[in-house]
Design a protein around this motif. Structure first.
Motif, PDB file in Angstrom:
ATOM      1  N   GLN A 209     -15.578   2.881   4.637  1.00  0.00           N
ATOM      2  CA  GLN A 209     -16.188   1.768   3.904  1.00  0.00           C
ATOM      3  C   GLN A 209     -16.204   2.025   2.409  1.00  0.00           C
ATOM      4  OE1 GLN A 209     -19.899   1.639   6.389  1.00  0.00           O
ATOM      5  NE2 GLN A 209     -19.505  -0.556   6.346  1.00  0.00           N
ATOM      6  N   ASP A 210     -16.518   3.241   2.026  1.00  0.00           N
ATOM      7  CA  ASP A 210     -16.521   3.577   0.600  1.00  0.00           C
ATOM      8  C   ASP A 210     -15.151   3.368  -0.027  1.00  0.00           C
ATOM      9  OD1 ASP A 210     -19.183   4.247   0.674  1.00  0.00           O
ATOM     10  OD2 ASP A 210     -18.842   6.419   0.852  1.00  0.00           O
ATOM     11  N   GLU A 211     -14.119   3.711   0.739  1.00  0.00           N
ATOM     12  CA  GLU A 211     -12.762   3.664   0.192  1.00  0.00           C
ATOM     13  C   GLU A 211     -12.131   2.282   0.274  1.00  0.00           C
ATOM     14  OE1 GLU A 211      -8.537   6.128   0.631  1.00  0.00           O
ATOM     15  OE2 GLU A 211     -10.330   6.762   1.725  1.00  0.00           O
ATOM     16  N   TYR A 212     -12.418   1.542   1.340  1.00  0.00           N
ATOM     17  CA  TYR A 212     -11.705   0.286   1.580  1.00  0.00           C
ATOM     18  C   TYR A 212     -12.610  -0.949   1.570  1.00  0.00           C
ATOM     19  CZ  TYR A 212      -7.984   3.443   3.071  1.00  0.00           C
ATOM     20  OH  TYR A 212      -7.039   4.428   3.117  1.00  0.00           O
ATOM     21  N   GLY A 213     -13.918  -0.759   1.487  1.00  0.00           N
ATOM     22  CA  GLY A 213     -14.818  -1.897   1.502  1.00  0.00           C
ATOM     23  C   GLY A 213     -15.504  -2.067   2.840  1.00  0.00           C
ATOM     24  N   PRO A 214     -16.420  -3.017   2.949  1.00  0.00           N
ATOM     25  CA  PRO A 214     -17.227  -3.159   4.167  1.00  0.00           C
ATOM     26  C   PRO A 214     -16.428  -3.505   5.407  1.00  0.00           C
ATOM     27  CG  PRO A 214     -17.568  -5.010   2.673  1.00  0.00           C
ATOM     28  CD  PRO A 214     -16.816  -3.976   1.907  1.00  0.00           C
ATOM     29  N   GLY A 215     -15.244  -4.111   5.220  1.00  0.00           N
ATOM     30  CA  GLY A 215     -14.411  -4.453   6.365  1.00  0.00           C
ATOM     31  C   GLY A 215     -13.474  -3.346   6.788  1.00  0.00           C
ATOM     32  N   GLY A 216     -13.510  -2.223   6.074  1.00  0.00           N
ATOM     33  CA  GLY A 216     -12.642  -1.106   6.420  1.00  0.00           C
ATOM     34  C   GLY A 216     -11.191  -1.344   6.055  1.00  0.00           C
ATOM     35  N   ILE A 217     -10.298  -0.579   6.661  1.00  0.00           N
ATOM     36  CA  ILE A 217      -8.863  -0.695   6.408  1.00  0.00           C
ATOM     37  C   ILE A 217      -8.339  -1.946   7.115  1.00  0.00           C
ATOM     38  CG2 ILE A 217      -8.263   0.823   8.355  1.00  0.00           C
ATOM     39  CD1 ILE A 217      -6.360   0.783   5.057  1.00  0.00           C
ATOM     40  N   THR A 218      -7.654  -2.799   6.390  1.00  0.00           N
ATOM     41  CA  THR A 218      -7.160  -4.049   6.977  1.00  0.00           C
ATOM     42  C   THR A 218      -5.668  -4.267   6.755  1.00  0.00           C
ATOM     43  OG1 THR A 218      -7.713  -5.304   4.974  1.00  0.00           O
ATOM     44  CG2 THR A 218      -9.403  -5.186   6.711  1.00  0.00           C
ATOM     45  N   GLU A 219      -5.022  -3.359   6.033  1.00  0.00           N
ATOM     46  CA  GLU A 219      -3.595  -3.526   5.733  1.00  0.00           C
ATOM     47  C   GLU A 219      -2.834  -2.231   5.997  1.00  0.00           C
ATOM     48  OE1 GLU A 219      -2.142  -6.273   5.118  1.00  0.00           O
ATOM     49  OE2 GLU A 219      -3.959  -7.491   4.878  1.00  0.00           O
ATOM     50  N   LEU A 220      -1.565  -2.383   6.254  1.00  0.00           N
ATOM     51  CA  LEU A 220      -0.695  -1.237   6.458  1.00  0.00           C
ATOM     52  C   LEU A 220      -0.113  -0.832   5.104  1.00  0.00           C
ATOM     53  CD1 LEU A 220       0.339   0.508   8.826  1.00  0.00           C
ATOM     54  CD2 LEU A 220       2.343  -0.989   8.921  1.00  0.00           C
ATOM     55  N   ARG A 221      -0.850   0.006   4.391  1.00  0.00           N
ATOM     56  CA  ARG A 221      -0.414   0.434   3.063  1.00  0.00           C
ATOM     57  C   ARG A 221       0.719   1.463   3.146  1.00  0.00           C
ATOM     58  NH1 ARG A 221      -6.062   1.162  -0.408  1.00  0.00           N
ATOM     59  NH2 ARG A 221      -6.980  -0.870   0.135  1.00  0.00           N
ATOM     60  N   TYR A 222       0.712   2.250   4.214  1.00  0.00           N
ATOM     61  CA  TYR A 222       1.744   3.257   4.438  1.00  0.00           C
ATOM     62  C   TYR A 222       2.268   3.076   5.857  1.00  0.00           C
ATOM     63  CZ  TYR A 222      -0.748   5.235   0.463  1.00  0.00           C
ATOM     64  OH  TYR A 222      -1.367   5.405  -0.745  1.00  0.00           O
ATOM     65  N   ASN A 223       3.567   3.205   6.033  1.00  0.00           N
ATOM     66  CA  ASN A 223       4.154   2.904   7.342  1.00  0.00           C
ATOM     67  C   ASN A 223       4.315   4.129   8.226  1.00  0.00           C
ATOM     68  OD1 ASN A 223       6.304   4.266   6.167  1.00  0.00           O
ATOM     69  ND2 ASN A 223       7.844   2.791   6.844  1.00  0.00           N
ATOM     70  N   ARG A 224       3.772   5.258   7.859  1.00  0.00           N
ATOM     71  CA  ARG A 224       4.010   6.511   8.580  1.00  0.00           C
ATOM     72  C   ARG A 224       3.328   6.533   9.943  1.00  0.00           C
ATOM     73  NH1 ARG A 224       2.990   8.733   3.247  1.00  0.00           N
ATOM     74  NH2 ARG A 224       0.837   9.068   3.872  1.00  0.00           N
ATOM     75  N   ILE A 225       4.106   6.888  10.957  1.00  0.00           N
ATOM     76  CA  ILE A 225       3.545   7.088  12.298  1.00  0.00           C
ATOM     77  C   ILE A 225       3.113   8.544  12.442  1.00  0.00           C
ATOM     78  CG2 ILE A 225       4.810   5.199  13.370  1.00  0.00           C
ATOM     79  CD1 ILE A 225       6.013   8.741  13.933  1.00  0.00           C
ATOM     80  N   SER A 226       2.336   8.824  13.475  1.00  0.00           N
ATOM     81  CA  SER A 226       1.849  10.189  13.693  1.00  0.00           C
ATOM     82  C   SER A 226       2.508  10.800  14.928  1.00  0.00           C
ATOM     83  CB  SER A 226       0.325  10.172  13.864  1.00  0.00           C
ATOM     84  OG  SER A 226      -0.025   9.752  15.169  1.00  0.00           O
ATOM     85  N   ASP A 227       1.960  11.923  15.371  1.00  0.00           N
ATOM     86  CA  ASP A 227       2.455  12.568  16.589  1.00  0.00           C
ATOM     87  C   ASP A 227       2.321  11.669  17.807  1.00  0.00           C
ATOM     88  OD1 ASP A 227      -0.425  12.967  16.191  1.00  0.00           O
ATOM     89  OD2 ASP A 227      -0.353  14.201  18.000  1.00  0.00           O
ATOM     90  N   ASP A 228       1.434  10.691  17.755  1.00  0.00           N
ATOM     91  CA  ASP A 228       1.250   9.787  18.892  1.00  0.00           C
ATOM     92  C   ASP A 228       2.547   9.048  19.213  1.00  0.00           C
ATOM     93  OD1 ASP A 228      -1.265  10.515  17.823  1.00  0.00           O
ATOM     94  OD2 ASP A 228      -2.210   8.802  18.775  1.00  0.00           O
ATOM     95  N   THR A 229       3.139   8.430  18.207  1.00  0.00           N
ATOM     96  CA  THR A 229       4.397   7.714  18.421  1.00  0.00           C
ATOM     97  C   THR A 229       5.544   8.681  18.653  1.00  0.00           C
ATOM     98  OG1 THR A 229       3.625   5.846  17.094  1.00  0.00           O
ATOM     99  CG2 THR A 229       6.009   6.050  17.403  1.00  0.00           C
ATOM    100  N   GLN A 230       5.535   9.805  17.959  1.00  0.00           N
ATOM    101  CA  GLN A 230       6.576  10.803  18.195  1.00  0.00           C
ATOM    102  C   GLN A 230       6.639  11.168  19.676  1.00  0.00           C
ATOM    103  OE1 GLN A 230       5.447  14.066  15.682  1.00  0.00           O
ATOM    104  NE2 GLN A 230       6.349  13.191  13.829  1.00  0.00           N
TER     105      GLN A 230
END
Length: 329
Positions: free
Chosen positions: A37-58
């Motif tokens: 919330q501090d970083e993105y506002g009260p609604g949290g993260i709402t956009e895909l600013r970076y397209n990187r996938i993690s080990d989950d998709t790997q």
């Protein structure tokens, strides 16, 4: 008249949707809700600013590769070998000479906070019985392909058995199996409510699966009372363990058919945001197809071309008969 969703679109939607949810959540993984919330506002993260996938998709993609290369009746061993190839991507800076298949893809050599039990289980040979007390969500987040490849019963069995390659706790296996079964039902055209209900009935046949059933029951009840929104999943846990991650995703699946809103709700919490987002993305894609995903997210997600190519190969097979090996070239 609404055009029917093809199975091919559900398979593509599930694999791309999982990558989208993974990338969305990876932006805030390990951050507390207060910090988000501090970083993105009260609604949290709402956009895909970076397209990187993690080990989950790997690991999901390596599950696909293992199933595509499996000899009939040898699916677990083929998936084990695929996971060991993934392990090498986490140890090497780039593909070795003469690498083939996914192991030849440089972008998959990025180390994106892989799970400790996944790494240690594979390092010890990936044999059943390893990490007997581990029930992390690393078993669930990689298991959608079983449901895209096989019928519900077979998908459950294979996901549960392959879970034990890295996580020995029964709940890790039952949660992975339940997830794969839901994906299979959704890919067959069942509604989310029917897919979840049928899976819960299956789980209730075995007392060793009670933790997974209880978590899903909580998710079912919460979805009927609290519409998914940022951090509304908090009563279900943080998603670090298998049944909690599955419950958070199922809560959002049942709570809203607005894919964008559901994905946003699934990652905005204090916990394993990329895994809960990935699991929900797999479920949404199987339920509503690729066309239901936020288009700007689906277009830009890392590795899209490879994901699309694998989706084209991942056709269904009979629940009891395995598929002959297919070319990965």
């Amino acid at each position: 008249m609404t055009e029917a969703i093809t199975r091919a679109d559900r398979v593509l939607g599930s694999l791309v949707g999982g990558a989208v949810g993974d990338a969305l959540g990876y932006q805030v993984e390990f951050e507390s809700w207060a910090r988000i919330q501090d970083e993105y506002g009260p609604g949290g993260i709402t956009e895909l600013r970076y397209n990187r996938i993690s080990d989950d998709t790997q690991m999901t993609l390596f599950t696909v590769e293992g199933l595509l290369l499996a000899q009939p009746g040898a699916e677990v061993e083929a998936v084990r070998e695929a996971y060991l190839r993934w392990l090498q991507t986490q140890r090497e800076p780039m593909p070795p000479m003469a690498s083939q298949g996914l192991a030849a893809q440089p972008w998959l050599y990025a180390r994106r906070a892989p799970g400790n039990a996944c790494i240690s289980g594979l390092a010890h040979g990936a044999r059943p019985g390893v990490n007997p007390n581990s029930k992390g969500c690393g078993t669930v987040m990689r298991s959608a392909p079983f449901g895209l490849r096989y019928g519900p019963e077979r998908a459950f069995e294979l996901a549960e058995r392959c879970s034990a390659l890295t996580h020995g706790h029964p709940t890790a296996g039952s949660s992975a199996g339940a997830f794969a079964m839901m994906v299979a039902h959704l890919a067959n055209g069942e509604t989310p409510q029917r897919a979840v209900s049928a899976t819960m009935l299956h789980l209730r046949k075995d007392l060793d699966r009670s933790e997974t059933v209880d978590a899903l029951q909580q998710a079912y009840e919460l979805a009927g009372n609290v519409p998914p929104a940022p951090n509304t999943c908090a009563p279900l846990g943080q998603g670090w363990v298998a049944e909690e991650a599955l419950a958070i995703a199922v809560y959002c699946l049942l709570g809203t058919d607005d894919v964008r809103a559901g994905l946003i709700a699934s990652v905005n919490h204090s916990g394993d945001s990329d895994s809960t987002g990935a699991i929900l993305g797999n479920l949404y894609g199987a339920a509503y197809g690729h066309g239901a995903l936020p288009p700007e997210w689906a277009r830009q997600v890392e590795g899209r071309e490879v994901i699309v190519a694998l989706a084209d190969l991942l056709g269904p097979v009979d629940e009891t008969d395995a598929v002959a090996p297919q070319s990965m070239s």
